[in-house]
Design a protein around this motif. Sequence first.
Motif, mmCIF file in Angstrom:
data_model
loop_
_atom_site.group_PDB
_atom_site.id
_atom_site.type_symbol
_atom_site.label_atom_id
_atom_site.label_comp_id
_atom_site.label_asym_id
_atom_site.label_seq_id
_atom_site.Cartn_x
_atom_site.Cartn_y
_atom_site.Cartn_z
ATOM 1 N N ALA A 288 39.940 53.259 30.312
ATOM 2 C CA ALA A 288 40.790 52.084 30.054
ATOM 3 C C ALA A 288 42.212 52.357 30.522
ATOM 4 O O ALA A 288 43.175 51.902 29.921
ATOM 5 C CB ALA A 288 40.772 51.748 28.559
ATOM 6 N N ALA A 289 42.327 53.116 31.617
ATOM 7 C CA ALA A 289 43.662 53.506 32.078
ATOM 8 C C ALA A 289 44.080 52.769 33.338
ATOM 9 O O ALA A 289 45.133 53.048 33.896
ATOM 10 C CB ALA A 289 43.702 55.018 32.322
ATOM 11 N N GLY A 290 43.252 51.807 33.779
ATOM 12 C CA GLY A 290 43.579 51.065 35.010
ATOM 13 C C GLY A 290 44.814 50.191 34.809
ATOM 14 O O GLY A 290 45.250 49.948 33.679
ATOM 15 N N LEU A 291 45.364 49.716 35.916
ATOM 16 C CA LEU A 291 46.617 48.959 35.855
ATOM 17 C C LEU A 291 46.410 47.483 35.522
ATOM 18 O O LEU A 291 47.354 46.803 35.119
ATOM 19 C CB LEU A 291 47.370 49.075 37.185
ATOM 20 C CG LEU A 291 47.826 50.490 37.562
ATOM 21 C CD1 LEU A 291 48.481 50.478 38.928
ATOM 22 C CD2 LEU A 291 48.779 51.046 36.504
ATOM 23 N N GLY A 292 45.204 46.991 35.730
ATOM 24 C CA GLY A 292 44.931 45.582 35.435
ATOM 25 C C GLY A 292 45.771 44.639 36.271
ATOM 26 O O GLY A 292 46.251 43.609 35.779
ATOM 27 N N THR A 293 45.943 44.963 37.554
ATOM 28 C CA THR A 293 46.866 44.173 38.395
ATOM 29 C C THR A 293 46.405 42.734 38.577
ATOM 30 O O THR A 293 47.219 41.865 38.838
ATOM 31 C CB THR A 293 47.014 44.817 39.798
ATOM 32 O OG1 THR A 293 45.707 45.012 40.347
ATOM 33 C CG2 THR A 293 47.743 46.137 39.719
ATOM 34 N N ARG A 294 45.099 42.489 38.404
ATOM 35 C CA ARG A 294 44.618 41.120 38.626
ATOM 36 C C ARG A 294 45.047 40.170 37.512
ATOM 37 O O ARG A 294 44.887 38.971 37.628
ATOM 38 C CB ARG A 294 43.092 41.114 38.794
ATOM 39 C CG ARG A 294 42.695 41.625 40.180
ATOM 40 C CD ARG A 294 41.235 41.860 40.306
ATOM 41 N NE ARG A 294 40.818 43.050 39.561
ATOM 42 C CZ ARG A 294 39.569 43.496 39.530
ATOM 43 N NH1 ARG A 294 38.637 42.858 40.194
ATOM 44 N NH2 ARG A 294 39.266 44.586 38.851
ATOM 45 N N PHE A 295 45.604 40.721 36.450
ATOM 46 C CA PHE A 295 46.068 39.866 35.354
ATOM 47 C C PHE A 295 47.587 39.852 35.221
ATOM 48 O O PHE A 295 48.110 39.377 34.218
ATOM 49 C CB PHE A 295 45.466 40.315 34.024
ATOM 50 C CG PHE A 295 44.089 39.776 33.775
ATOM 51 C CD1 PHE A 295 43.911 38.504 33.255
ATOM 52 C CD2 PHE A 295 42.986 40.544 34.070
ATOM 53 C CE1 PHE A 295 42.636 38.013 33.026
ATOM 54 C CE2 PHE A 295 41.705 40.064 33.845
ATOM 55 C CZ PHE A 295 41.533 38.785 33.323
ATOM 56 N N LEU A 296 48.290 40.424 36.209
ATOM 57 C CA LEU A 296 49.754 40.396 36.111
ATOM 58 C C LEU A 296 50.252 38.955 36.158
ATOM 59 O O LEU A 296 49.638 38.129 36.830
ATOM 60 C CB LEU A 296 50.359 41.215 37.271
ATOM 61 C CG LEU A 296 50.307 42.728 37.080
ATOM 62 C CD1 LEU A 296 50.701 43.460 38.355
ATOM 63 C CD2 LEU A 296 51.198 43.160 35.919
ATOM 64 N N PRO A 297 51.310 38.585 35.451
ATOM 65 C CA PRO A 297 52.173 39.467 34.683
ATOM 66 C C PRO A 297 51.711 39.739 33.250
ATOM 67 O O PRO A 297 52.327 40.532 32.565
ATOM 68 C CB PRO A 297 53.498 38.717 34.656
ATOM 69 C CG PRO A 297 53.098 37.277 34.695
ATOM 70 C CD PRO A 297 51.848 37.214 35.527
ATOM 71 N N ALA A 298 50.577 39.115 32.797
ATOM 72 C CA ALA A 298 50.157 39.321 31.400
ATOM 73 C C ALA A 298 50.011 40.807 31.082
ATOM 74 O O ALA A 298 50.363 41.263 29.989
ATOM 75 C CB ALA A 298 48.845 38.593 31.131
#
Length: 291
Positions: free
Chosen positions: A11-21
């Motif tokens: 669970a350490a990924g950046l989650g860029t597809r949900f930025l800026p949330a």
Amino acid sequence: MGSITKCLFPAAGLGTRFLPATKEIPKEMLPLIDRPIIHYGVEEAVNSGCSDVVFVTGRGKRAIEDYFDRSIELENILLERGQKELYDMVVAVSEMARFAYVRQSEPLGLGHAVLCGEQFCESGFFGVILPDDVMIADTPVLRQLVELHERLGGSVVALEEVSPGEVSRYGIARVEPQEDGVYRILDLIEKPSLNEAPSRLAVVGRYLLSPRIFHHLHNLRPGSGGELQLTDAIKSLLGEEVVWGLRYNGLRLDCGTKEGWFKATVTMALENGTLREALFSLLRQRGLMDV
Ligand code: UTP
């Protein structure tokens, strides 16, 4: 119950597809109806027999630790207000399993994230759940993998047939059929083009892995996207141990993209009487539904 007691949650990924949330909130903590996405995966691990849950987290992921910890101040307020049901619900989250955390200081890929969990998982076969993939199933999907492992031994990965347009998003398997829904994995290719893809069977977010995987992760070179790919380590593991692919029974809700998360939310809402009625009433109001 069961022979597998540990489950690792990268669970350490950046989650860029949900930025800026996801600038401040971990993607895994976005809500799906009334629980964070990752809660569903932990529930699945526990219902599959796991008592130890290991989260691989990184910068900005403290909300995950706080969520699965006791929340004494909130608990006391709920007790003072006589809200016993809410109190029980909040306490139950922290008592689902024994939780441990390990830090991945740079998001160098899923393979690297799993390698970070070595100290916790090196003593036997262990589960890996990618929390983005929420699974709805009568028998928890990890449990289905555990049952196959108990019957045939070896590592097991969850397989799903994807459409031709989707093969380039997944690790795709070359397989030999073993029995109904069970395949022996012969090769794996991470994110192939449609021409290179040996099948349309994709590895999706559930794994039951031999501790030998760590040896192969240590020797891995960066693969697709410059990241250490778990798929490449499993491919290397194939040279010494059997790896099965299981076409699991259940429905996968891919919450890793906005579209997927939205569809997952609607799918779950349709299963809930009040929310289903709220959705239908909105559609009627907007003239999008007749009855
Ligand atoms: P994803 O590639 O779907 O997640 O990885 P991401 O990188 O967070 O998302 P985007 O692409 O930037 O939007 C699948 C799972 O593996 C974890 C992620 O947290 C997610 O749960 N992961 C990925 C790690 O823990 N470390 C990594 O280096 C990469």
